[in-house]
Write an enzyme that holds these catalytic residues in place. Sequence first.
Site, PDB file in Angstrom:
ATOM      1  N   GLU A 111      52.172 -17.852  32.546  1.00 11.08           N
ATOM      2  CA  GLU A 111      52.025 -19.303  32.419  1.00 11.08           C
ATOM      3  C   GLU A 111      52.842 -20.043  33.485  1.00 11.08           C
ATOM      4  O   GLU A 111      53.523 -21.026  33.197  1.00 11.08           O
ATOM      5  CB  GLU A 111      52.410 -19.763  31.012  1.00 11.08           C
ATOM      6  CG  GLU A 111      51.524 -19.153  29.937  1.00 11.08           C
ATOM      7  CD  GLU A 111      51.812 -19.650  28.525  1.00 11.08           C
ATOM      8  OE1 GLU A 111      52.927 -20.100  28.263  1.00 11.08           O
ATOM      9  OE2 GLU A 111      50.880 -19.579  27.693  1.00 11.08           O
TER      10      GLU A 111
ATOM     11  N   ASP B  94      48.170 -15.653  20.749  1.00  6.00           N
ATOM     12  CA  ASP B  94      49.295 -16.589  20.781  1.00  6.00           C
ATOM     13  C   ASP B  94      49.510 -17.290  19.439  1.00  6.00           C
ATOM     14  O   ASP B  94      49.167 -18.470  19.311  1.00  6.00           O
ATOM     15  CB  ASP B  94      49.024 -17.632  21.888  1.00  6.00           C
ATOM     16  CG  ASP B  94      50.256 -18.446  22.234  1.00  6.00           C
ATOM     17  OD1 ASP B  94      51.327 -18.134  21.709  1.00  6.00           O
ATOM     18  OD2 ASP B  94      50.126 -19.381  23.036  1.00  6.00           O
TER      19      ASP B  94
ATOM     20  N   ARG C 174      59.691 -10.051  27.569  1.00 10.59           N
ATOM     21  CA  ARG C 174      58.506 -10.447  26.780  1.00 10.59           C
ATOM     22  C   ARG C 174      57.214  -9.866  27.376  1.00 10.59           C
ATOM     23  O   ARG C 174      56.987  -9.952  28.596  1.00 10.59           O
ATOM     24  CB  ARG C 174      58.396 -11.967  26.702  1.00 10.59           C
ATOM     25  CG  ARG C 174      59.588 -12.591  26.009  1.00 10.59           C
ATOM     26  CD  ARG C 174      59.492 -14.104  26.004  1.00 10.59           C
ATOM     27  NE  ARG C 174      58.677 -14.632  24.951  1.00 10.59           N
ATOM     28  CZ  ARG C 174      57.804 -15.628  25.088  1.00 10.59           C
ATOM     29  NH1 ARG C 174      57.573 -16.153  26.288  1.00 10.59           N
ATOM     30  NH2 ARG C 174      57.137 -16.089  24.072  1.00 10.59           N
TER      31      ARG C 174
ATOM     32  N   GLU D 293      57.762 -10.518  18.147  1.00  6.93           N
ATOM     33  CA  GLU D 293      58.059 -11.957  18.196  1.00  6.93           C
ATOM     34  C   GLU D 293      57.129 -12.680  17.229  1.00  6.93           C
ATOM     35  O   GLU D 293      55.911 -12.539  17.295  1.00  6.93           O
ATOM     36  CB  GLU D 293      57.860 -12.473  19.628  1.00  6.93           C
ATOM     37  CG  GLU D 293      58.215 -13.932  19.791  1.00  6.93           C
ATOM     38  CD  GLU D 293      58.079 -14.409  21.244  1.00  6.93           C
ATOM     39  OE1 GLU D 293      58.575 -13.729  22.155  1.00  6.93           O
ATOM     40  OE2 GLU D 293      57.454 -15.465  21.440  1.00  6.93           O
TER      41      GLU D 293
ATOM     42  N   GLU E 128      53.708 -24.030  15.527  1.00  6.47           N
ATOM     43  CA  GLU E 128      52.947 -24.587  16.654  1.00  6.47           C
ATOM     44  C   GLU E 128      51.445 -24.721  16.354  1.00  6.47           C
ATOM     45  O   GLU E 128      50.875 -25.799  16.432  1.00  6.47           O
ATOM     46  CB  GLU E 128      53.160 -23.715  17.888  1.00  6.47           C
ATOM     47  CG  GLU E 128      52.355 -24.171  19.086  1.00  6.47           C
ATOM     48  CD  GLU E 128      52.533 -23.258  20.299  1.00  6.47           C
ATOM     49  OE1 GLU E 128      53.379 -22.352  20.256  1.00  6.47           O
ATOM     50  OE2 GLU E 128      51.809 -23.458  21.290  1.00  6.47           O
TER      51      GLU E 128
HETATM   52  C1  GCV Z   1      57.470 -21.331  25.646  1.00  5.44           C
HETATM   53  C2  GCV Z   1      52.514 -20.674  24.090  1.00  5.44           C
HETATM   54  C3  GCV Z   1      53.163 -21.993  23.861  1.00  5.44           C
HETATM   55  C4  GCV Z   1      54.142 -22.325  24.960  1.00  5.44           C
HETATM   56  C5  GCV Z   1      55.168 -21.185  25.026  1.00  5.44           C
HETATM   57  C6  GCV Z   1      54.413 -19.894  25.299  1.00  5.44           C
HETATM   58  C7  GCV Z   1      55.347 -18.711  25.302  1.00  5.44           C
HETATM   59  O1  GCV Z   1      51.668 -20.725  25.183  1.00  5.44           O
HETATM   60  O2  GCV Z   1      52.192 -22.976  23.750  1.00  5.44           O
HETATM   61  O3  GCV Z   1      54.765 -23.528  24.656  1.00  5.44           O
HETATM   62  O4  GCV Z   1      56.114 -21.422  26.009  1.00  5.44           O
HETATM   63  O5  GCV Z   1      53.478 -19.680  24.274  1.00  5.44           O
HETATM   64  O6  GCV Z   1      55.453 -18.077  24.263  1.00  5.44           O
HETATM   65  O7  GCV Z   1      55.952 -18.422  26.309  1.00  5.44           O
END
Ligand code: GCV
Length: 848
Positions: free
Chosen positions: A305, A384, A338, A406, A412
Amino acid sequence: MLRKIAFSLGLGLAVLSTGNSGAGAQTADQAWLKYAGSHGRIYVPLKVRALGSSLLEQSATQELRRGINGITSGSVTWRTSAVQGQTVIGTVEEVREAFPDLKVPTDLGADGYWLDWEGSIDSGATLVVAGADQRGVLYGAFALLRLFASGENVAYLNLRSHPAMEVRWVDQWDNADGSIERGYAGRSIFFEGGKVREDLKPVAEYARLLASVGINGCNVNNVNNAAPFLNSEMIHGLTSVADAMRPWGVRLAISVDVASPQKIGGLTTYDPLDPEVKAWWSEKVNEIYALIPDFAGFTVKADSEGQPGPASYGRTPADAANTLAAALAPHGGVVLYRAFVYNHHLDWNDPKADRARAAYDIFHPLDGKFAPNVIVQTKEGPIDFQVREPVSPLFGGLTETSQAMELQITQEYTGQQRHLVYLAPMWKQVLDFDMRVGGSATPVKKIIAGKNGGMVGVSGVGRDAWLGSPLAMANLFAFGRLAWDPSLAPEEIASEWVRLTLLAYPDERLRRDDIQRVVDMLMQSWPAYEDYTGPLGLQTLTDITGSHYGPGIEGSENNGWGQWHRADHEGVGMDRSVATGTGFAGQYPPEVAKIYETAATTPDDLLLFFHHVPYTYKLHDGKTVIQYLYDSHYAGAAQAAEFVRDWVSLKGHIDPALYDNVLPRLEYQAGHAIVWRDAIVQYFFKLSGIPDDQDRAGHFPGRMEAEDAHLDGYQIIGVTPWEDASGGKAVICAPAAESSARRSCSAEWTYAGASGGFDIAAQFFDLQGGSAKFALKVNGQPAGQQSSWSADAILPTRRPHGDNSTRHIVEDVALKPGDAIRLDGTPDASDPAAFDYIEVLPAATDPH
Ligand code: GCV
């Protein structure tokens, strides 16, 4: 139908938006450490004697004294009996020395404890809290208090316990500026304005709360914004954070950016195999340990990302992880690397492209190549944190590597703490899932507990009562309890939490039934949310490029992020089979892969995650997919309405402040569940063209659309996405700022139904940027009590759609044919008093 929404929504929205920020100290007592009473008869030697004086033992002793004192002499003193004797606390060595005749266990696992009652209730007793080590002493003290406070009898107790997993961490995604990524409870308790906060009392209280359920590590900063955290000034600040958490056995960890050697170190490269880069990391780590000797380690998000990573130099995650691990190893630190590494520019038109494959494709070939102090941290599912996913196949794919799972405590994709969703049943399914590695029983909980792995929960606590919603705290509690003992049943954990949270109210009217009612609510909440958001493995059908909150079905499609469901006119679901799809199903060990390979053998709740099927495909009970989509959304929304009734039945039996705090949240949830229901049902009804065999899709008895009203000032707009508004349309009144002459707009309908008393629901868009006002009138007169209200909640986004569509109910409205029903909307600042429809509902019996 829901009652009193009209009355309490105003209060509720205030609660949803402001919480308790700024109102007094933030303490662990506000959560489950209330120590105000107990409903069972408890026997307790009041005198607490500490055998040792180490920091953690001091905390344990202080906590035990505080707890016993609170439970026995607070406002709820009934049914406790002081016993002559003493409660003794110390490590096993100390206990052995003080009581040479006692058979103290010699084989307690690390961090474990032994609770032992010697003597009798009548003639005096010694209640022993013995820890395998200092942390064990602390955990033993908390375990004893948990028993007391939840009404368990500890007389003649003999209990030993140790954690199943070594890593029991929470991760915060806090930014240095004080904001929290995916946090729904106010600002950071750790940071503000680029620095560590001066007031770290809430951090100490958080650590106390974490310790009470056995959590031993806390990573305090966002994986997406980690570079500033290795500046020397910040490291100095972090020593105070570590100091605040240390008395509670919670070790500090931080997220790091693998490009730090370049970003803050001034090197020209961050290639993990470059000797200068390696030296930079060693030096940096030495700097940290000189100040924080018990520093736990680093968490890494890389090549994901937009975060930089070893791929920039053609290196692997193992190369990057091992460089960090080498720097940390001499100090005993670990790297949580991760596995959330994927390409978010996938080609949507490529039927073989699949984000779900990424973690296994990248990490499985590296098995055995990681240093011993690297733990690969994998999200529980391959996408996710969706409302339902299969377990990540990577857990079965790394047999030579330490692994941590995790999970997400902050909600979210599961309602952002505005919706009640107790996640322990979901986590439990994942933990119990049998991967059949090597053809034998290998539940995921066993895989992660082996090789020093464990569980990491993304917690997102903030300054607003920890998680904002009181009922969401059950998730933080359950996370810790499961990381300690994954064999616990979610219902058992819920019952424990409910007793700790609700029994603190000194009211004998709280009955066993009431406790069970709240436990049932918690247990029904994840299935309900799944039903009204994304059932059958569709994932949460929200806009994945936006807030991840309300409905936004096409937001997942036509982009590179790979959270696709591939719904079209004929069918729905992603083909992930080996034979005809992306091959993801083949990443599981053979016995599991075989189950997911065909639609016939895939469990219904994951069908559309693994297969693209026609809408008329029949599930295992013979129902078609499309009918299930309709039915589940109606059932889920009905269940959400039921939660309100359940809660109302507790009125007068529980703490009034808790009652008042939670009720409007549940009422809001019930209304928002209808938004979800209607969006998804009308979307799939239109796309498939297949009628609902119960005739609900497209039919809303009593609904009067804004666009069909006689409008004065209001303008009709198309809502995006269209399914988020009834019929795809809504109305807005030009904001006052843009049209100072216009102070309000109105919409009027002529009532043509039967005469009688009704409730009228108004579905409006509560937008940020102002507090628009609404007033409902019948024949020019206020429609009833609470017929005027303000749109003053803080809901996501500033344009009208499913994130902020919410309802207000005006009760007991007398109507007869020919009556003029009118809704007046007065914009405020940039909030245009937008609304979608009104709905005349049968009046229901008032349950309040
Ligand atoms: C911390 C998802 C979330 C992001 C998060 C990402 C991750 O995409 O929307 O906010 O970023 O996971 O776990 O790294």
